[in-house]
Design a protein around this motif. Structure first.
Motif, short mmCIF file in Angstrom:
data_model
loop_
_atom_site.label_atom_id
_atom_site.label_comp_id
_atom_site.label_asym_id
_atom_site.label_seq_id
_atom_site.Cartn_x
_atom_site.Cartn_y
_atom_site.Cartn_z
N GLY A 117 43.90 10.83 80.84
CA GLY A 117 42.71 9.98 80.83
C GLY A 117 42.40 9.34 82.17
O GLY A 117 41.40 8.63 82.31
N GLY A 179 46.03 21.94 75.07
CA GLY A 179 45.50 20.98 76.04
C GLY A 179 45.36 21.61 77.42
O GLY A 179 46.35 21.89 78.08
N TYR A 204 38.59 18.61 73.72
CA TYR A 204 37.48 18.22 74.59
C TYR A 204 36.75 19.50 75.01
O TYR A 204 37.29 20.31 75.78
N ASN A 207 36.57 20.93 78.61
CA ASN A 207 37.81 21.49 79.19
C ASN A 207 38.11 22.88 78.68
O ASN A 207 38.51 23.75 79.45
N MET A 238 49.20 15.57 73.95
CA MET A 238 49.85 14.30 73.60
C MET A 238 51.25 14.55 73.02
O MET A 238 51.63 15.71 72.78
N SER A 258 54.11 20.45 79.23
CA SER A 258 54.17 19.27 80.10
C SER A 258 54.14 17.95 79.34
O SER A 258 54.46 16.90 79.90
N ASN A 260 54.64 14.57 77.48
CA ASN A 260 55.78 13.67 77.36
C ASN A 260 56.07 13.45 75.88
O ASN A 260 55.16 13.40 75.06
P1 NAD Z 1 44.70 15.29 80.74
O1 NAD Z 1 44.11 14.10 80.10
O2 NAD Z 1 44.11 15.76 82.03
O3 NAD Z 1 44.71 16.53 79.73
C1 NAD Z 1 45.11 16.44 78.42
C2 NAD Z 1 44.24 17.39 77.64
O4 NAD Z 1 44.71 17.48 76.31
C3 NAD Z 1 42.77 16.91 77.56
O5 NAD Z 1 41.92 17.98 77.93
C4 NAD Z 1 42.61 16.54 76.10
O6 NAD Z 1 41.30 16.73 75.62
C5 NAD Z 1 43.59 17.49 75.45
N1 NAD Z 1 44.02 17.12 74.11
C6 NAD Z 1 44.35 15.89 73.63
N2 NAD Z 1 44.74 16.00 72.34
C7 NAD Z 1 44.67 17.32 72.02
C8 NAD Z 1 44.95 18.05 70.84
N3 NAD Z 1 45.36 17.47 69.72
N4 NAD Z 1 44.78 19.39 70.85
C9 NAD Z 1 44.34 20.02 71.97
N5 NAD Z 1 44.06 19.36 73.12
C10 NAD Z 1 44.23 18.03 73.14
O7 NAD Z 1 46.27 14.97 80.91
P2 NAD Z 1 47.34 15.68 81.85
O8 NAD Z 1 47.50 14.87 83.06
O9 NAD Z 1 47.02 17.13 81.95
O10 NAD Z 1 48.67 15.50 81.00
C11 NAD Z 1 48.97 16.30 79.88
C12 NAD Z 1 50.34 15.90 79.33
O11 NAD Z 1 51.34 16.09 80.34
C13 NAD Z 1 50.44 14.43 78.92
O12 NAD Z 1 51.33 14.28 77.83
C14 NAD Z 1 51.05 13.77 80.15
O13 NAD Z 1 51.73 12.57 79.83
C15 NAD Z 1 52.01 14.85 80.57
N6 NAD Z 1 52.38 14.76 81.98
C16 NAD Z 1 51.40 14.83 82.93
C17 NAD Z 1 51.76 14.76 84.28
C18 NAD Z 1 50.73 14.87 85.38
O14 NAD Z 1 51.11 15.07 86.55
N7 NAD Z 1 49.44 14.80 85.07
C19 NAD Z 1 53.11 14.59 84.63
C20 NAD Z 1 54.08 14.56 83.62
C21 NAD Z 1 53.69 14.63 82.31
#
Ligand code: NAD
Length: 360
Positions: A117, A179, A204, A207, A238, A258, A260
């Motif tokens: 987010g 996701g 979304y 995406n 998530m 990825s 958490n």
């Molecule tokens: P992001 O918000 O850019 O992407 C998450 C995506 O998941 C969004 O497009 C959202 O619409 C989608 N989504 C949410 N619920 C969904 C569902 N039920 N089914 C399908 N899609 C769904 O977030 P991000 O930065 O890509 O992070 C993704 C995950 O990886 C999170 O759990 C985050 O905590 C974890 N993470 C991210 C990073 C990082 O560097 N961004 C590092 C470590 C862990």
């Protein structure tokens, strides 16, 4: 709402609630453990249905950061923050600036970064208000952590494929990604470039349409993605998506994404092992983002190329040495990969071993 008796409370050091009236910011910071150093962890903006849900999330996420920092060999503690609100509707520049001002009031005990987010542009705004934000270096390095998280997940998937499927490359390996946001999209790209067959889902529309159009992923309904007949499912949205019920429906032999806190409860690690599914512990696999922001923040005086060399080498060490060691130990000791990872992490932060174990 109870905190000290909360099921997700695990001797957290601090839980701070903040409300900024003029911007409407409602934010919670959780600091789990600072034995090894200041708490570093991303800020998540999510449309939580209740405040209780936000508290549960921040308690779980901050605990995960302690384990991640410990197993990664960095002298950092675990913390995380959440903003209550819909990132697509409620976010304003005023609100994001207020996050930065709030960071100053915590005096560096917690350093924030990007998470679900939140975008690089948000981090840039926060950095105008505070130095307690990682993942943005004005003028030199504007790269966020996500490409490095995706790189680490990809490299970890390669290790898992070698270990579990006995295959030396990704050609024809089928992967289902839940996701396709910042990390999921980049992961899909790396997999497709390596010859994998990728299907994906996202709630979304923008995406998933982008991933279909730009990468050619096969689109699947969000409630069917984890049950696809693939070799690997990669939860990249998530947490708590791998539950007892879901495990009984999985067709993949590897879970590696990825997100958490993918396991709904810790017993799910044992359930996956019992079902002969290789679970790649989330906080080890997704540590690339933390590694990136760590070097960006604490080695700011070094050149971008030198930082990048250290980051990539550290991620390669995690995914090509630490992960295979976890897989092998779990097999030899007939334990789950998640319990082996937890044990290794706890040994470091509970034993307060300050010796930095990175390979750079
Ligand atoms: P992001 O918000 O850019 O992407 C998450 C995506 O998941 C969004 O497009 C959202 O619409 C989608 N989504 C949410 N619920 C969904 C569902 N039920 N089914 C399908 N899609 C769904 O977030 P991000 O930065 O890509 O992070 C993704 C995950 O990886 C999170 O759990 C985050 O905590 C974890 N993470 C991210 C990073 C990082 O560097 N961004 C590092 C470590 C862990």
């Amino acid at each position: 709402m109870s905190v000290f008796n909360h099921p997700e409370f695990d001797n957290h050091e601090k839980l701070v609630f903040h409300h900024d009236k003029s911007s409407g910011l409602k934010m919670i910071v959780a600091i789990h453990n600072t034995n090894l150093g200041c708490a570093l962890g991303g800020c998540r903006m999510w449309n939580y249905a209740t405040e209780e849900e936000a508290v549960a999330d921040v308690l779980r996420l901050s605990r995960g950061m302690t384990y991640k920092a410990a197993i990664t060999g960095l002298n950092l503690g675990g913390g995380k923050s959440v903003i209550i609100g819909d990132p697509h509707k409620d976010k304003t520049p005023e609100m994001i600036s207020a996050v930065g001002r709030f960071m100053n009031s915590l005096n560096g005990e917690y350093v924030t970064a990007e998470d679900v987010g939140m975008t690089g542009a948000d981090i840039k705004l926060i950095a105008r208000e505070t130095k307690y934000v990682a993942g943005f270096m004005p003028g030199t390095d504007t790269e966020g952590p996500s490409p490095y998280t995706a790189y680490g997940v990809y490299r970890g998937i390669e290790s898992a494929v070698r270990f579990k499927l006995g295959r030396q490359n990704m050609q024809g390996v089928r992967v289902g990604i839940q996701g396709v946001g910042k990390v999921g999209f980049d992961l899909a790209k790396l997999l497709i470039e390596a010859g994998a067959e990728v299907c994906a889902a996202d709630i979304y529309t923008n995406n998933i349409e982008r991933a279909e159009k730009e990468l050619g992923v096969t689109v699947v309904e969000p409630d069917a993605i984890l049950q696809q007949p693939v070799d690997i499912v990669a939860p990249c949205a998530m947490g708590a998506v791998i539950s007892q019920k879901m495990i009984s429906q999985l067709k993949a032999s590897i879970v590696a994404g990825s997100a958490n806190n993918q396991l709904a409860e810790s017993k799910d690690g044992e359930r996956l092992a019992a079902a002969d599914i290789l679970y790649v512990p989330d906080y080890v696999l997704n540590s690339g983002g933390l590694i990136k922001v760590y070097y960006q923040h604490f080695f700011a005086n070094e050149s971008f190329s030198e930082q990048k060399r250290k980051v990539v080498s550290h991620i390669d060490q995690m995914t090509q040495q630490t992960l295979p060691r976890i897989f092998t130990q779990a097999k030899e000791l007939e334990q789950s990969t998640s319990s082996i990872a937890d044990k290794l992490a706890r040994e470091r932060f509970m034993g307060n071993t300050m010796e930095q174990t990175d390979a750079v």
